[in-house]
Design an enzyme around this catalytic site. Sequence first.
Site, PDB file in Angstrom:
ATOM      1  N   HIS A 194      48.167  64.033  45.285  1.00 21.31           N
ATOM      2  CA  HIS A 194      47.253  62.924  44.957  1.00 21.31           C
ATOM      3  C   HIS A 194      47.407  62.716  43.446  1.00 21.31           C
ATOM      4  O   HIS A 194      46.626  63.211  42.642  1.00 21.31           O
ATOM      5  CB  HIS A 194      45.808  63.275  45.336  1.00 21.31           C
ATOM      6  CG  HIS A 194      45.639  63.506  46.802  1.00 21.31           C
ATOM      7  ND1 HIS A 194      45.705  62.477  47.711  1.00 21.31           N
ATOM      8  CD2 HIS A 194      45.434  64.631  47.533  1.00 21.31           C
ATOM      9  CE1 HIS A 194      45.529  62.956  48.938  1.00 21.31           C
ATOM     10  NE2 HIS A 194      45.377  64.260  48.850  1.00 21.31           N
TER      11      HIS A 194
ATOM     12  N   ASP B 124      49.403  59.854  47.125  1.00 22.81           N
ATOM     13  CA  ASP B 124      48.861  58.537  46.789  1.00 22.81           C
ATOM     14  C   ASP B 124      48.661  58.479  45.282  1.00 22.81           C
ATOM     15  O   ASP B 124      48.575  59.514  44.609  1.00 22.81           O
ATOM     16  CB  ASP B 124      47.596  58.162  47.580  1.00 22.81           C
ATOM     17  CG  ASP B 124      46.492  59.194  47.547  1.00 22.81           C
ATOM     18  OD1 ASP B 124      46.564  60.144  46.747  1.00 22.81           O
ATOM     19  OD2 ASP B 124      45.527  59.036  48.328  1.00 22.81           O
TER      20      ASP B 124
ATOM     21  N   ASN C 135      49.366  74.490  52.310  1.00 23.46           N
ATOM     22  CA  ASN C 135      49.292  73.181  51.664  1.00 23.46           C
ATOM     23  C   ASN C 135      48.243  73.210  50.561  1.00 23.46           C
ATOM     24  O   ASN C 135      47.155  73.762  50.753  1.00 23.46           O
ATOM     25  CB  ASN C 135      48.861  72.187  52.762  1.00 23.46           C
ATOM     26  CG  ASN C 135      49.054  70.744  52.411  1.00 23.46           C
ATOM     27  OD1 ASN C 135      50.112  70.365  51.913  1.00 23.46           O
ATOM     28  ND2 ASN C 135      48.044  69.925  52.685  1.00 23.46           N
TER      29      ASN C 135
ATOM     30  N   GLU D  83      50.653  64.423  51.024  1.00 26.32           N
ATOM     31  CA  GLU D  83      49.486  63.515  50.970  1.00 26.32           C
ATOM     32  C   GLU D  83      49.585  62.571  49.771  1.00 26.32           C
ATOM     33  O   GLU D  83      48.594  62.299  49.090  1.00 26.32           O
ATOM     34  CB  GLU D  83      48.176  64.322  50.861  1.00 26.32           C
ATOM     35  CG  GLU D  83      47.998  65.359  51.939  1.00 26.32           C
ATOM     36  CD  GLU D  83      46.649  66.078  51.888  1.00 26.32           C
ATOM     37  OE1 GLU D  83      45.732  65.646  51.155  1.00 26.32           O
ATOM     38  OE2 GLU D  83      46.517  67.100  52.587  1.00 26.32           O
TER      39      GLU D  83
ATOM     40  N   GLU E 111      44.642  74.385  51.188  1.00 24.82           N
ATOM     41  CA  GLU E 111      43.928  74.641  49.933  1.00 24.82           C
ATOM     42  C   GLU E 111      43.460  76.093  49.792  1.00 24.82           C
ATOM     43  O   GLU E 111      42.272  76.353  49.573  1.00 24.82           O
ATOM     44  CB  GLU E 111      42.767  73.648  49.788  1.00 24.82           C
ATOM     45  CG  GLU E 111      43.281  72.210  49.796  1.00 24.82           C
ATOM     46  CD  GLU E 111      42.194  71.145  49.646  1.00 24.82           C
ATOM     47  OE1 GLU E 111      41.011  71.481  49.821  1.00 24.82           O
ATOM     48  OE2 GLU E 111      42.538  69.985  49.363  1.00 24.82           O
TER      49      GLU E 111
HETATM   50  C1  XIL Z   1      40.289  63.427  53.327  1.00 26.54           C
HETATM   51  C2  XIL Z   1      40.352  62.195  54.231  1.00 26.54           C
HETATM   52  O1  XIL Z   1      41.329  61.328  53.735  1.00 26.54           O
HETATM   53  C3  XIL Z   1      39.004  61.524  54.287  1.00 26.54           C
HETATM   54  O2  XIL Z   1      39.038  60.451  55.225  1.00 26.54           O
HETATM   55  C4  XIL Z   1      37.936  62.531  54.685  1.00 26.54           C
HETATM   56  O3  XIL Z   1      36.672  61.923  54.635  1.00 26.54           O
HETATM   57  C5  XIL Z   1      37.967  63.737  53.755  1.00 26.54           C
HETATM   58  O4  XIL Z   1      39.267  64.289  53.757  1.00 26.54           O
HETATM   59  N1  XIL Z   1      43.018  66.902  50.771  1.00 26.54           N
HETATM   60  C6  XIL Z   1      43.192  67.090  52.133  1.00 26.54           C
HETATM   61  C7  XIL Z   1      42.797  66.035  53.081  1.00 26.54           C
HETATM   62  O5  XIL Z   1      43.789  68.098  52.534  1.00 26.54           O
HETATM   63  O6  XIL Z   1      42.420  66.526  54.335  1.00 26.54           O
HETATM   64  C8  XIL Z   1      41.705  65.161  52.507  1.00 26.54           C
HETATM   65  O7  XIL Z   1      41.521  64.091  53.403  1.00 26.54           O
HETATM   66  C9  XIL Z   1      42.083  64.674  51.126  1.00 26.54           C
HETATM   67  C10 XIL Z   1      42.288  65.810  50.174  1.00 26.54           C
END
Ligand code: XIL
Length: 357
Positions: free
Chosen positions: A243, A275, A208, A273, A167
Amino acid sequence: MKLRSFIAYILVIVAIVWSISSTSFATKPPPQPTNSAAESLRLLATKRDFLIGTAIKPQPLQDDPTYREVLAGEFNIIIPENHTKFWRLHPERDRYDFTQVDAIVQFAQEHDIKVMGHALAWFHALPRWVVEGNFSREELMEILHDHIQTVVGHYRGQIYAWDVVNEPVEANGSLRETIWYKTIGPEYIDLALRWTREADPETLLYINDYAEGLNAKSQSFYNLAKELRQRGAPLDAVGFQSHLGFLSTNNPEEVAENMKRYAELGLDVMITEMDIPINQFKGTPEQQLEAQAKMYRDFLKVCLDASNCNTLVMWGFTDRHSWMTGFTGSKDPLIFDNFYHPKPAYHAMWEELKGSE
Ligand code: XIL
Protein backbone atom coordinates in the site's frame (compact mmCIF):
# COMPACT_ATOMS: atom_id res chain seq x y z
CA MET A 1 -57.33 22.12 -30.52
CA LYS A 2 -56.93 18.42 -30.04
CA LEU A 3 -53.72 18.43 -32.11
CA ARG A 4 -52.32 21.36 -30.11
CA SER A 5 -52.86 19.64 -26.77
CA PHE A 6 -51.39 16.43 -28.18
CA ILE A 7 -48.23 18.34 -29.24
CA ALA A 8 -48.06 20.04 -25.85
CA TYR A 9 -48.36 16.64 -24.19
CA ILE A 10 -45.50 15.24 -26.32
CA LEU A 11 -43.32 18.28 -25.53
CA VAL A 12 -43.87 17.81 -21.81
CA ILE A 13 -42.89 14.11 -22.03
CA VAL A 14 -39.76 14.95 -24.06
CA ALA A 15 -38.79 17.64 -21.52
CA ILE A 16 -39.21 15.23 -18.61
CA VAL A 17 -37.19 12.47 -20.27
CA TRP A 18 -34.46 14.93 -21.27
CA SER A 19 -34.19 16.40 -17.79
CA ILE A 20 -34.02 12.98 -16.13
CA SER A 21 -31.36 11.67 -18.49
CA SER A 22 -29.25 14.83 -18.44
CA THR A 23 -29.32 14.94 -14.63
CA SER A 24 -28.23 11.35 -14.27
CA PHE A 25 -25.48 11.80 -16.90
CA ALA A 26 -24.23 14.95 -15.17
CA THR A 27 -23.87 13.23 -11.82
CA LYS A 28 -23.04 9.71 -12.90
CA PRO A 29 -21.70 8.90 -16.35
CA PRO A 30 -22.45 5.36 -17.43
CA PRO A 31 -19.58 2.94 -16.78
CA GLN A 32 -17.36 2.41 -19.80
CA PRO A 33 -15.34 -0.72 -20.20
CA THR A 34 -11.66 -0.46 -21.01
CA ASN A 35 -10.85 -0.24 -24.67
CA SER A 36 -7.91 -2.58 -24.52
CA ALA A 37 -9.56 -5.83 -25.55
CA ALA A 38 -6.93 -6.44 -28.23
CA GLU A 39 -3.96 -6.47 -25.85
CA SER A 40 -5.04 -6.35 -22.26
CA LEU A 41 -2.72 -6.37 -19.25
CA ARG A 42 -3.69 -9.99 -18.86
CA LEU A 43 -2.70 -10.91 -22.37
CA LEU A 44 0.66 -9.18 -22.13
CA ALA A 45 1.33 -10.72 -18.72
CA THR A 46 0.29 -14.22 -19.74
CA LYS A 47 2.67 -14.10 -22.72
CA ARG A 48 5.58 -13.79 -20.31
CA ASP A 49 4.23 -16.12 -17.58
CA PHE A 50 3.46 -13.23 -15.30
CA LEU A 51 0.47 -13.01 -12.98
CA ILE A 52 -1.30 -9.66 -12.88
CA GLY A 53 -4.20 -9.46 -10.50
CA THR A 54 -6.66 -7.66 -8.32
CA ALA A 55 -8.59 -8.06 -5.10
CA ILE A 56 -12.30 -8.46 -5.77
CA LYS A 57 -15.62 -7.96 -4.01
CA PRO A 58 -18.57 -10.31 -4.52
CA GLN A 59 -21.26 -7.61 -4.77
CA PRO A 60 -20.14 -5.86 -7.97
CA LEU A 61 -19.11 -9.24 -9.32
CA GLN A 62 -22.72 -10.24 -9.02
CA ASP A 63 -24.42 -6.95 -9.97
CA ASP A 64 -22.19 -5.10 -12.40
CA PRO A 65 -21.47 -6.50 -15.88
CA THR A 66 -18.78 -3.87 -16.51
CA TYR A 67 -16.93 -4.96 -13.36
CA ARG A 68 -17.04 -8.56 -14.58
CA GLU A 69 -15.98 -7.65 -18.09
CA VAL A 70 -12.95 -5.59 -17.06
CA LEU A 71 -11.98 -8.15 -14.43
CA ALA A 72 -12.03 -11.11 -16.79
CA GLY A 73 -10.39 -9.14 -19.62
CA GLU A 74 -7.52 -7.62 -17.68
CA PHE A 75 -6.44 -10.02 -14.94
CA ASN A 76 -5.29 -13.62 -14.62
CA ILE A 77 -5.29 -13.85 -10.81
CA ILE A 78 -7.62 -12.58 -8.07
CA ILE A 79 -7.84 -12.43 -4.29
CA PRO A 80 -11.21 -12.16 -2.55
CA GLU A 81 -10.69 -8.87 -0.71
CA ASN A 82 -12.60 -9.87 2.41
CA HIS A 83 -14.48 -13.11 1.93
CA THR A 84 -11.74 -15.64 2.69
CA LYS A 85 -11.09 -13.94 6.03
CA PHE A 86 -11.83 -15.93 9.17
CA TRP A 87 -15.06 -14.22 10.25
CA ARG A 88 -16.64 -14.49 6.81
CA LEU A 89 -15.92 -18.19 6.34
CA HIS A 90 -16.31 -19.34 9.92
CA PRO A 91 -18.90 -17.14 11.66
CA GLU A 92 -19.72 -19.65 14.41
CA ARG A 93 -17.63 -22.39 15.94
CA ASP A 94 -19.64 -25.14 14.26
CA ARG A 95 -20.67 -23.28 11.13
CA TYR A 96 -18.79 -22.44 7.95
CA ASP A 97 -20.22 -20.38 5.09
CA PHE A 98 -18.62 -20.93 1.70
CA THR A 99 -21.42 -19.47 -0.45
CA GLN A 100 -19.74 -16.23 -1.58
CA VAL A 101 -16.29 -17.69 -2.10
CA ASP A 102 -17.68 -20.68 -4.00
CA ALA A 103 -19.28 -18.22 -6.44
CA ILE A 104 -16.01 -16.31 -6.79
CA VAL A 105 -14.05 -19.50 -7.41
CA GLN A 106 -16.60 -20.63 -9.99
CA PHE A 107 -16.34 -17.29 -11.84
CA ALA A 108 -12.56 -17.57 -11.77
CA GLN A 109 -12.59 -21.10 -13.12
CA GLU A 110 -14.99 -20.15 -15.92
CA HIS A 111 -12.57 -17.39 -16.96
CA ASP A 112 -9.35 -19.28 -16.39
CA ILE A 113 -8.28 -16.97 -13.56
CA LYS A 114 -6.21 -18.17 -10.60
CA VAL A 115 -7.44 -17.50 -7.05
CA MET A 116 -5.37 -16.66 -3.99
CA GLY A 117 -6.74 -17.07 -0.45
CA HIS A 118 -6.24 -14.43 2.29
CA ALA A 119 -5.82 -14.78 5.32
CA LEU A 120 -5.92 -17.93 7.48
CA ALA A 121 -4.28 -16.65 10.68
CA TRP A 122 -4.59 -12.88 11.20
CA PHE A 123 -5.39 -10.69 14.19
CA HIS A 124 -8.11 -8.76 12.32
CA ALA A 125 -11.35 -10.11 10.91
CA LEU A 126 -11.83 -12.63 13.69
CA PRO A 127 -15.34 -13.47 14.87
CA ARG A 128 -16.34 -12.62 18.44
CA TRP A 129 -16.60 -16.28 19.33
CA VAL A 130 -12.81 -16.55 18.82
CA VAL A 131 -11.83 -13.21 20.40
CA GLU A 132 -14.09 -13.52 23.42
CA GLY A 133 -13.96 -17.29 23.90
CA ASN A 134 -11.24 -17.25 26.54
CA PHE A 135 -9.82 -20.42 25.05
CA SER A 136 -6.89 -22.39 26.44
CA ARG A 137 -3.80 -23.07 24.32
CA GLU A 138 -5.04 -26.55 23.38
CA GLU A 139 -8.50 -25.27 22.46
CA LEU A 140 -7.15 -22.44 20.31
CA MET A 141 -4.79 -24.83 18.52
CA GLU A 142 -7.71 -27.09 17.81
CA ILE A 143 -9.74 -24.13 16.51
CA LEU A 144 -6.99 -22.94 14.17
CA HIS A 145 -6.30 -26.50 13.01
CA ASP A 146 -9.99 -27.13 12.34
CA HIS A 147 -10.33 -23.81 10.53
CA ILE A 148 -7.35 -24.46 8.25
CA GLN A 149 -8.21 -28.09 7.62
CA THR A 150 -11.83 -27.27 6.72
CA VAL A 151 -11.24 -24.13 4.65
CA VAL A 152 -8.10 -25.21 2.82
CA GLY A 153 -9.56 -28.70 2.44
CA HIS A 154 -12.79 -27.31 0.94
CA TYR A 155 -10.78 -25.53 -1.77
CA ARG A 156 -8.08 -28.17 -2.16
CA GLY A 157 -6.63 -28.03 -5.67
CA GLN A 158 -8.46 -24.78 -6.46
CA ILE A 159 -6.41 -22.11 -4.71
CA TYR A 160 -3.13 -21.08 -6.31
CA ALA A 161 -1.62 -19.67 -3.10
CA TRP A 162 -2.70 -19.22 0.53
CA ASP A 163 -1.75 -16.29 2.71
CA VAL A 164 -1.27 -18.42 5.80
CA VAL A 165 -0.20 -15.77 8.31
CA ASN A 166 -1.01 -12.14 7.66
CA GLU A 167 0.85 -9.26 9.31
CA PRO A 168 2.89 -11.33 11.80
CA VAL A 169 5.34 -8.53 12.71
CA GLU A 170 5.07 -5.19 14.49
CA ALA A 171 6.55 -1.90 13.25
CA ASN A 172 9.28 -2.11 15.93
CA GLY A 173 10.41 -5.49 14.65
CA SER A 174 8.96 -7.84 17.25
CA LEU A 175 6.45 -10.57 16.48
CA ARG A 176 2.95 -9.16 16.70
CA GLU A 177 1.19 -10.05 19.93
CA THR A 178 -1.94 -11.46 18.37
CA ILE A 179 -4.38 -13.81 20.05
CA TRP A 180 -2.63 -16.68 18.23
CA TYR A 181 0.80 -15.58 19.43
CA LYS A 182 -0.25 -14.91 23.01
CA THR A 183 -2.25 -18.10 23.46
CA ILE A 184 -0.42 -20.65 21.31
CA GLY A 185 3.06 -19.09 21.28
CA PRO A 186 5.32 -18.06 18.35
CA GLU A 187 5.08 -21.60 16.95
CA TYR A 188 1.55 -20.83 15.75
CA ILE A 189 3.21 -19.72 12.49
CA ASP A 190 5.01 -23.03 11.91
CA LEU A 191 1.88 -24.95 12.85
CA ALA A 192 -0.38 -22.95 10.54
CA LEU A 193 2.02 -23.50 7.63
CA ARG A 194 2.22 -27.23 8.33
CA TRP A 195 -1.54 -27.62 8.65
CA THR A 196 -2.09 -25.73 5.40
CA ARG A 197 0.40 -27.92 3.58
CA GLU A 198 -1.33 -31.04 4.92
CA ALA A 199 -4.73 -29.81 3.76
CA ASP A 200 -3.50 -28.93 0.25
CA PRO A 201 -0.08 -30.20 -0.79
CA GLU A 202 -0.11 -28.28 -4.10
CA THR A 203 -0.97 -24.71 -3.08
CA LEU A 204 1.81 -22.12 -2.59
CA LEU A 205 2.21 -20.99 1.01
CA TYR A 206 3.17 -17.46 1.96
CA ILE A 207 3.27 -15.06 4.87
CA ASN A 208 2.20 -11.51 4.11
CA ASP A 209 2.95 -8.10 5.57
CA TYR A 210 3.72 -4.47 4.81
CA ALA A 211 7.45 -5.02 5.17
CA GLU A 212 8.72 -4.14 1.70
CA GLY A 213 11.48 -1.62 2.31
CA LEU A 214 14.58 -1.71 4.48
CA ASN A 215 13.69 -0.96 8.10
CA ALA A 216 13.22 -2.64 11.51
CA LYS A 217 9.92 -4.21 10.51
CA SER A 218 11.13 -5.61 7.20
CA GLN A 219 14.28 -6.91 8.87
CA SER A 220 12.25 -8.89 11.37
CA PHE A 221 9.89 -10.17 8.64
CA TYR A 222 12.97 -11.33 6.74
CA ASN A 223 14.42 -12.97 9.87
CA LEU A 224 11.13 -14.75 10.45
CA ALA A 225 11.09 -16.12 6.89
CA LYS A 226 14.71 -17.20 7.19
CA GLU A 227 14.14 -18.99 10.49
CA LEU A 228 11.03 -20.70 9.16
CA ARG A 229 13.05 -22.01 6.22
CA GLN A 230 15.86 -23.14 8.52
CA ARG A 231 13.35 -25.02 10.67
CA GLY A 232 11.98 -26.72 7.58
CA ALA A 233 8.56 -25.06 7.70
CA PRO A 234 6.73 -25.32 4.36
CA LEU A 235 7.08 -21.70 3.24
CA ASP A 236 7.24 -20.94 -0.49
CA ALA A 237 7.00 -17.18 -0.68
CA VAL A 238 6.49 -13.91 1.13
CA GLY A 239 3.87 -11.33 0.23
CA PHE A 240 4.65 -7.62 0.08
CA GLN A 241 1.31 -5.86 0.60
CA SER A 242 2.53 -2.63 -1.04
CA HIS A 243 0.00 0.00 0.00
CA LEU A 244 2.57 2.45 -1.31
CA GLY A 245 3.01 5.71 0.52
CA PHE A 246 0.25 4.69 2.96
CA LEU A 247 1.37 1.70 5.02
CA SER A 248 4.40 0.86 2.89
CA THR A 249 7.50 2.51 1.52
CA ASN A 250 7.22 4.11 -1.89
CA ASN A 251 10.92 3.65 -2.64
CA PRO A 252 11.37 1.09 -5.44
CA GLU A 253 15.17 0.72 -5.00
CA GLU A 254 14.71 -0.44 -1.41
CA VAL A 255 12.13 -2.96 -2.47
CA ALA A 256 14.38 -4.30 -5.23
CA GLU A 257 17.17 -4.67 -2.69
CA ASN A 258 14.90 -6.45 -0.25
CA MET A 259 13.60 -8.87 -2.91
CA LYS A 260 17.16 -9.98 -3.63
CA ARG A 261 17.81 -11.29 -0.16
CA TYR A 262 14.65 -13.42 -0.34
CA ALA A 263 15.93 -14.88 -3.62
CA GLU A 264 19.07 -15.91 -1.76
CA LEU A 265 16.86 -17.81 0.71
CA GLY A 266 15.11 -19.55 -2.18
CA LEU A 267 11.86 -17.67 -1.53
CA ASP A 268 9.60 -16.02 -4.06
CA VAL A 269 8.13 -12.59 -3.43
CA MET A 270 4.59 -11.72 -4.48
CA ILE A 271 3.19 -8.21 -4.52
CA THR A 272 -0.20 -8.84 -2.98
CA GLU A 273 -2.15 -5.64 -2.25
CA MET A 274 -0.68 -2.82 -4.28
CA ASP A 275 -2.42 0.53 -4.36
CA ILE A 276 -1.08 4.07 -4.59
CA PRO A 277 -3.24 6.91 -3.23
CA ILE A 278 -2.73 10.07 -5.27
CA ASN A 279 -2.84 12.53 -2.39
CA GLN A 280 0.80 11.71 -1.54
CA PHE A 281 1.80 13.56 -4.71
CA LYS A 282 2.07 17.32 -5.17
CA GLY A 283 0.71 19.32 -8.08
CA THR A 284 -2.38 19.51 -10.22
CA PRO A 285 -4.70 16.48 -10.48
CA GLU A 286 -3.05 15.66 -13.83
CA GLN A 287 0.42 15.77 -12.28
CA GLN A 288 -0.76 13.56 -9.43
CA LEU A 289 -2.11 11.01 -11.87
CA GLU A 290 1.19 11.05 -13.78
CA ALA A 291 3.19 10.56 -10.57
CA GLN A 292 0.90 7.69 -9.61
CA ALA A 293 1.40 6.15 -13.06
CA LYS A 294 5.17 6.40 -12.74
CA MET A 295 5.11 4.68 -9.37
CA TYR A 296 2.92 1.82 -10.63
CA ARG A 297 5.35 1.41 -13.51
CA ASP A 298 8.46 1.55 -11.31
CA PHE A 299 7.18 -1.10 -8.93
CA LEU A 300 6.00 -3.36 -11.74
CA LYS A 301 9.50 -3.06 -13.19
CA VAL A 302 11.06 -4.01 -9.84
CA CYS A 303 9.01 -7.20 -9.86
CA LEU A 304 9.62 -7.97 -13.55
CA ASP A 305 13.36 -7.47 -13.11
CA ALA A 306 13.63 -9.62 -9.97
CA SER A 307 14.46 -13.29 -10.45
CA ASN A 308 11.94 -14.31 -7.75
CA CYS A 309 8.86 -12.12 -8.42
CA ASN A 310 6.23 -13.07 -10.98
CA THR A 311 3.00 -11.93 -9.31
CA LEU A 312 1.61 -8.45 -8.85
CA VAL A 313 -1.86 -8.12 -7.34
CA MET A 314 -3.53 -4.75 -6.77
CA TRP A 315 -6.00 -4.11 -3.98
CA GLY A 316 -8.85 -3.59 -6.41
CA PHE A 317 -8.83 -2.19 -9.93
CA THR A 318 -11.42 0.60 -10.01
CA ASP A 319 -11.52 3.63 -7.70
CA ARG A 320 -15.26 2.95 -7.56
CA HIS A 321 -14.51 0.00 -5.25
CA SER A 322 -11.41 0.79 -3.20
CA TRP A 323 -11.03 0.29 0.55
CA MET A 324 -9.40 3.73 0.67
CA THR A 325 -12.58 5.51 -0.28
CA GLY A 326 -13.65 6.91 3.05
CA PHE A 327 -10.18 6.77 4.60
CA THR A 328 -9.21 10.35 5.42
CA GLY A 329 -6.72 11.78 3.00
CA SER A 330 -6.22 8.62 0.95
CA LYS A 331 -7.90 8.37 -2.37
CA ASP A 332 -8.11 7.25 -5.98
CA PRO A 333 -5.40 4.63 -5.57
CA LEU A 334 -6.21 2.27 -8.45
CA ILE A 335 -5.63 2.01 -12.21
CA PHE A 336 -9.21 2.48 -13.45
CA ASP A 337 -11.29 5.49 -12.40
CA ASN A 338 -14.80 5.40 -10.92
CA PHE A 339 -16.28 4.79 -14.35
CA TYR A 340 -13.89 2.06 -15.45
CA HIS A 341 -11.85 4.37 -17.66
CA PRO A 342 -8.20 3.35 -17.66
CA LYS A 343 -6.05 5.97 -15.89
CA PRO A 344 -2.48 6.94 -16.81
CA ALA A 345 -1.39 4.23 -14.33
CA TYR A 346 -3.11 1.61 -16.47
CA HIS A 347 -1.30 2.78 -19.60
CA ALA A 348 2.03 2.92 -17.77
CA MET A 349 1.67 -0.70 -16.62
CA TRP A 350 0.53 -1.71 -20.08
CA GLU A 351 3.63 -0.16 -21.65
CA GLU A 352 5.92 -1.74 -19.09
CA LEU A 353 4.46 -5.20 -19.73
CA LYS A 354 4.51 -4.66 -23.46
CA GLY A 355 8.07 -3.33 -23.40
CA SER A 356 9.32 -6.31 -21.52
CA GLU A 357 7.73 -8.87 -23.86
C1 XIL B 1 -9.11 -4.38 4.07
C2 XIL B 1 -10.27 -4.40 3.07
O1 XIL B 1 -9.82 -3.85 1.86
C3 XIL B 1 -11.44 -3.62 3.61
O2 XIL B 1 -12.55 -3.75 2.73
C4 XIL B 1 -11.81 -4.14 4.99
O3 XIL B 1 -12.84 -3.35 5.53
C5 XIL B 1 -10.60 -4.12 5.92
O4 XIL B 1 -9.55 -4.85 5.32
N1 XIL B 1 -4.14 -5.27 4.77
C6 XIL B 1 -4.79 -6.47 4.54
C7 XIL B 1 -6.15 -6.47 3.98
O5 XIL B 1 -4.18 -7.53 4.69
O6 XIL B 1 -6.91 -7.58 4.37
C8 XIL B 1 -6.88 -5.19 4.30
O7 XIL B 1 -8.10 -5.21 3.59
C9 XIL B 1 -6.04 -3.98 3.93
C10 XIL B 1 -4.75 -3.96 4.69
